[in-house]
Motif scaffolding. Structure first.
Motif, PDB file in Angstrom:
ATOM      1  N   LYS A   1      70.274 -14.211  11.142  1.00  0.00           N
ATOM      2  CA  LYS A   1      69.630 -15.273  11.914  1.00  0.00           C
ATOM      3  C   LYS A   1      70.369 -15.524  13.228  1.00  0.00           C
ATOM      4  CE  LYS A   1      67.628 -17.629   7.918  1.00  0.00           C
ATOM      5  NZ  LYS A   1      67.609 -18.854   7.076  1.00  0.00           N
ATOM      6  N   PRO A   2      69.679 -16.066  14.224  1.00  0.00           N
ATOM      7  CA  PRO A   2      70.308 -16.299  15.534  1.00  0.00           C
ATOM      8  C   PRO A   2      71.480 -17.278  15.481  1.00  0.00           C
ATOM      9  CG  PRO A   2      67.917 -16.442  15.679  1.00  0.00           C
ATOM     10  CD  PRO A   2      68.249 -16.409  14.218  1.00  0.00           C
ATOM     11  N   LEU A   3      72.408 -17.077  16.385  1.00  0.00           N
ATOM     12  CA  LEU A   3      73.523 -18.000  16.565  1.00  0.00           C
ATOM     13  C   LEU A   3      73.024 -19.209  17.350  1.00  0.00           C
ATOM     14  CD1 LEU A   3      76.169 -15.409  17.857  1.00  0.00           C
ATOM     15  CD2 LEU A   3      75.825 -16.133  15.483  1.00  0.00           C
ATOM     16  N   VAL A   4      73.665 -20.340  17.154  1.00  0.00           N
ATOM     17  CA  VAL A   4      73.341 -21.553  17.898  1.00  0.00           C
ATOM     18  C   VAL A   4      74.547 -21.943  18.743  1.00  0.00           C
ATOM     19  CG1 VAL A   4      72.712 -23.986  17.763  1.00  0.00           C
ATOM     20  CG2 VAL A   4      71.765 -22.362  16.101  1.00  0.00           C
ATOM     21  N   VAL A   5      74.384 -21.938  20.055  1.00  0.00           N
ATOM     22  CA  VAL A   5      75.444 -22.359  20.973  1.00  0.00           C
ATOM     23  C   VAL A   5      75.064 -23.730  21.516  1.00  0.00           C
ATOM     24  CG1 VAL A   5      76.720 -21.837  23.084  1.00  0.00           C
ATOM     25  CG2 VAL A   5      75.959 -19.967  21.585  1.00  0.00           C
ATOM     26  N   PHE A   6      75.984 -24.685  21.362  1.00  0.00           N
ATOM     27  CA  PHE A   6      75.670 -26.067  21.729  1.00  0.00           C
ATOM     28  C   PHE A   6      76.681 -26.636  22.707  1.00  0.00           C
ATOM     29  CE2 PHE A   6      76.106 -30.676  20.944  1.00  0.00           C
ATOM     30  CZ  PHE A   6      74.810 -31.080  21.224  1.00  0.00           C
ATOM     31  N   TYR A   7      76.169 -27.292  23.776  1.00  0.00           N
ATOM     32  CA  TYR A   7      76.998 -27.945  24.782  1.00  0.00           C
ATOM     33  C   TYR A   7      76.975 -29.474  24.561  1.00  0.00           C
ATOM     34  CZ  TYR A   7      77.399 -23.770  27.845  1.00  0.00           C
ATOM     35  OH  TYR A   7      77.693 -22.540  28.380  1.00  0.00           O
ATOM     36  N   PRO A   8      78.109 -30.084  24.230  1.00  0.00           N
ATOM     37  CA  PRO A   8      78.176 -31.536  24.015  1.00  0.00           C
ATOM     38  C   PRO A   8      77.861 -32.337  25.278  1.00  0.00           C
ATOM     39  CG  PRO A   8      80.070 -30.454  23.030  1.00  0.00           C
ATOM     40  CD  PRO A   8      79.383 -29.433  23.896  1.00  0.00           C
ATOM     41  N   GLY A   9      77.530 -33.609  25.070  1.00  0.00           N
ATOM     42  CA  GLY A   9      77.304 -34.517  26.181  1.00  0.00           C
ATOM     43  C   GLY A   9      78.615 -34.850  26.878  1.00  0.00           C
ATOM     44  N   ALA A  10      78.529 -35.451  28.061  1.00  0.00           N
ATOM     45  CA  ALA A  10      79.711 -35.787  28.848  1.00  0.00           C
ATOM     46  C   ALA A  10      80.631 -36.745  28.106  1.00  0.00           C
ATOM     47  CB  ALA A  10      79.299 -36.393  30.184  1.00  0.00           C
ATOM     48  N   LEU A  11      81.894 -36.389  28.070  1.00  0.00           N
ATOM     49  CA  LEU A  11      82.948 -37.208  27.460  1.00  0.00           C
ATOM     50  C   LEU A  11      82.760 -37.416  25.957  1.00  0.00           C
ATOM     51  CD1 LEU A  11      83.470 -39.948  30.213  1.00  0.00           C
ATOM     52  CD2 LEU A  11      84.708 -37.792  29.895  1.00  0.00           C
TER      53      LEU A  11
ATOM     54  N   LYS B   1      81.999 -16.658  26.919  1.00  0.00           N
ATOM     55  CA  LYS B   1      83.239 -16.466  26.173  1.00  0.00           C
ATOM     56  C   LYS B   1      83.003 -16.639  24.673  1.00  0.00           C
ATOM     57  CE  LYS B   1      86.184 -18.104  29.955  1.00  0.00           C
ATOM     58  NZ  LYS B   1      87.184 -19.132  30.374  1.00  0.00           N
ATOM     59  N   ILE B   2      82.145 -17.581  24.314  1.00  0.00           N
ATOM     60  CA  ILE B   2      81.844 -17.823  22.911  1.00  0.00           C
ATOM     61  C   ILE B   2      81.146 -16.612  22.300  1.00  0.00           C
ATOM     62  CG2 ILE B   2      80.423 -19.190  21.330  1.00  0.00           C
ATOM     63  CD1 ILE B   2      80.944 -21.603  23.152  1.00  0.00           C
ATOM     64  N   LEU B   3      80.159 -16.075  23.002  1.00  0.00           N
ATOM     65  CA  LEU B   3      79.413 -14.924  22.500  1.00  0.00           C
ATOM     66  C   LEU B   3      80.269 -13.663  22.494  1.00  0.00           C
ATOM     67  CD1 LEU B   3      76.067 -15.692  24.351  1.00  0.00           C
ATOM     68  CD2 LEU B   3      76.478 -15.872  21.896  1.00  0.00           C
ATOM     69  N   ASN B   4      81.166 -13.563  23.443  1.00  0.00           N
ATOM     70  CA  ASN B   4      82.174 -12.496  23.467  1.00  0.00           C
ATOM     71  C   ASN B   4      81.581 -11.103  23.255  1.00  0.00           C
ATOM     72  OD1 ASN B   4      84.817 -11.511  23.687  1.00  0.00           O
ATOM     73  ND2 ASN B   4      85.159 -11.618  21.467  1.00  0.00           N
ATOM     74  N   GLY B   5      80.523 -10.830  23.972  1.00  0.00           N
ATOM     75  CA  GLY B   5      79.937  -9.497  23.894  1.00  0.00           C
ATOM     76  C   GLY B   5      79.098  -9.238  22.652  1.00  0.00           C
ATOM     77  N   SER B   6      78.828 -10.263  21.866  1.00  0.00           N
ATOM     78  CA  SER B   6      78.036 -10.101  20.645  1.00  0.00           C
ATOM     79  C   SER B   6      76.631  -9.594  20.970  1.00  0.00           C
ATOM     80  CB  SER B   6      77.929 -11.442  19.902  1.00  0.00           C
ATOM     81  OG  SER B   6      76.994 -11.369  18.841  1.00  0.00           O
ATOM     82  N   LYS B   7      76.102  -8.742  20.116  1.00  0.00           N
ATOM     83  CA  LYS B   7      74.747  -8.215  20.294  1.00  0.00           C
ATOM     84  C   LYS B   7      73.728  -9.015  19.473  1.00  0.00           C
ATOM     85  CE  LYS B   7      76.176  -4.950  22.990  1.00  0.00           C
ATOM     86  NZ  LYS B   7      75.874  -5.027  24.446  1.00  0.00           N
ATOM     87  N   ARG B   8      74.186 -10.071  18.849  1.00  0.00           N
ATOM     88  CA  ARG B   8      73.326 -10.869  17.981  1.00  0.00           C
ATOM     89  C   ARG B   8      72.466 -11.834  18.808  1.00  0.00           C
ATOM     90  NH1 ARG B   8      75.638 -13.707  12.483  1.00  0.00           N
ATOM     91  NH2 ARG B   8      73.777 -14.899  11.887  1.00  0.00           N
ATOM     92  N   ASP B   9      71.258 -12.081  18.349  1.00  0.00           N
ATOM     93  CA  ASP B   9      70.384 -13.040  19.012  1.00  0.00           C
ATOM     94  C   ASP B   9      71.006 -14.439  18.968  1.00  0.00           C
ATOM     95  OD1 ASP B   9      68.569 -11.032  19.440  1.00  0.00           O
ATOM     96  OD2 ASP B   9      67.288 -11.570  17.747  1.00  0.00           O
ATOM     97  N   TYR B  10      70.665 -15.271  19.949  1.00  0.00           N
ATOM     98  CA  TYR B  10      71.192 -16.637  19.970  1.00  0.00           C
ATOM     99  C   TYR B  10      70.231 -17.577  20.686  1.00  0.00           C
ATOM    100  CZ  TYR B  10      72.465 -16.177  24.934  1.00  0.00           C
ATOM    101  OH  TYR B  10      72.430 -16.018  26.302  1.00  0.00           O
ATOM    102  N   VAL B  11      70.420 -18.864  20.432  1.00  0.00           N
ATOM    103  CA  VAL B  11      69.737 -19.912  21.192  1.00  0.00           C
ATOM    104  C   VAL B  11      70.834 -20.784  21.788  1.00  0.00           C
ATOM    105  CG1 VAL B  11      67.712 -19.909  19.702  1.00  0.00           C
ATOM    106  CG2 VAL B  11      69.576 -21.521  19.239  1.00  0.00           C
ATOM    107  N   ILE B  12      70.498 -21.501  22.837  1.00  0.00           N
ATOM    108  CA  ILE B  12      71.483 -22.375  23.461  1.00  0.00           C
ATOM    109  C   ILE B  12      70.840 -23.724  23.778  1.00  0.00           C
ATOM    110  CG2 ILE B  12      71.002 -21.586  25.829  1.00  0.00           C
ATOM    111  CD1 ILE B  12      74.058 -21.847  26.360  1.00  0.00           C
ATOM    112  N   GLY B  13      71.626 -24.773  23.679  1.00  0.00           N
ATOM    113  CA  GLY B  13      71.113 -26.097  23.981  1.00  0.00           C
ATOM    114  C   GLY B  13      72.237 -27.079  24.172  1.00  0.00           C
ATOM    115  N   GLY B  14      71.879 -28.327  24.406  1.00  0.00           N
ATOM    116  CA  GLY B  14      72.923 -29.319  24.616  1.00  0.00           C
ATOM    117  C   GLY B  14      72.391 -30.737  24.585  1.00  0.00           C
ATOM    118  N   HIS B  15      73.321 -31.653  24.556  1.00  0.00           N
ATOM    119  CA  HIS B  15      73.041 -33.084  24.520  1.00  0.00           C
ATOM    120  C   HIS B  15      73.311 -33.686  25.891  1.00  0.00           C
ATOM    121  CE1 HIS B  15      74.477 -37.301  23.028  1.00  0.00           C
ATOM    122  NE2 HIS B  15      73.176 -37.342  23.294  1.00  0.00           N
TER     123      HIS B  15
END
Length: 241
Positions: A60-70, A109-123
């Motif tokens: 299954k795809p990786l989930v990359v998440f960006y936190p809100g400010a502070l 940097k997090i994905l580090n060259g991974s060939k796996r599918d991913y989604v990205i999002g944030g708060h």
């Protein structure tokens, strides 16, 4: 020349003190995880660039998440743990001073060259930065973008892409600029999936207590965390069909 140095040195010292004071202040005012979030964090692995919630599913795809400010990464541990348990590994990005604007491309940097599918999002602000990353890295591996109390700016517009998008908001959100949120819909695909958590608030997308300027939630934080996880998992399952 000596006179100039006598003037410049005090100014330089004052600047250094001001910067150092600002850094200390930002660190001291960052939102910290609740006890429940700290407990959930124990299932994660801490790396240089992220807080990683692993899964036994390697397809299954990786989930990359960006936190809100502070907001510290661990503050999102509760829903992240639940999403990982559903088979989707979650990487909560770490930023200098907890500000995504200071390292917007950390996903690379997090994905580090991974060939796996991913989604990205944030708060909140994290969603804005995640959207910019998605726009600049729209390739076959990127399978979707999601927002939590957030929206894209023109630099992160996705309306000209075919990316699946999930937009999560909460009815009691007192921090989100609703007017700008509505205006920003022009930057999203017409197929965007809009979901709203009734009774939830801005800070409820994480678990770090009441945020300044936010409205009081009409549901518990545990309930909102569960709804966030369920909405995200349902969306991910659709992508994974």
């Amino acid at each position: 020349m000596k006179k100039v140095k006598r003037i410049l040195w005090p100014l330089l010292i004052a600047l250094v003190v001001l910067i150092a004071g600002g850094i200390v202040y930002l660190k001291a005012t960052a939102y910290q995880p609740t006890t429940a979030a700290k407990t959930a964090e124990k299932s994660a692995q801490s790396t240089t660039n992220s807080l990683y919630f692993p899964s036994d599913d390697h397809q299954k795809p990786l989930v990359v998440f960006y936190p809100g400010a502070l907001v510290t990464p661990a503050s999102y541990s509760i829903w992240a743990q639940q999403v990982a348990a559903a088979g989707y590994p979650v990487y909560i990005a770490k930023f200098p001073l907890n500000l995504a604007v200071l390292s917007p491309n950390v996903a690379t940097k997090i994905l580090n060259g991974s060939k796996r599918d991913y989604v990205i999002g944030g708060h909140s602000l994290g969603g804005v930065m995640a959207s910019r990353y998605a726009k600049n890295h729209d390739d076959q591996q990127l399978k979707g973008v999601f927002y939590m109390a957030s929206y894209p700016d023109e630099k992160g517009r996705l309306d000209q892409t075919k990316l699946p998008v999930l937009s999560l908001t909460a009815s009691r959100d007192g921090v989100l600029n609703w007017s700008n949120y509505e205006k920003a819909k022009k930057y999203l695909p017409t197929t965007t999936n809009y979901q709203q958590i009734k009774g939830g608030n801005h800070g409820g997308f994480g678990s770090y207590g009441q945020q300044k300027g936010d409205h009081s939630a009409m549901i518990t934080n545990a309930a909102q965390q569960k709804q966030v996880a369920q909405d995200l998992i349902a969306w991910l399952n659709q992508l994974n069909q």
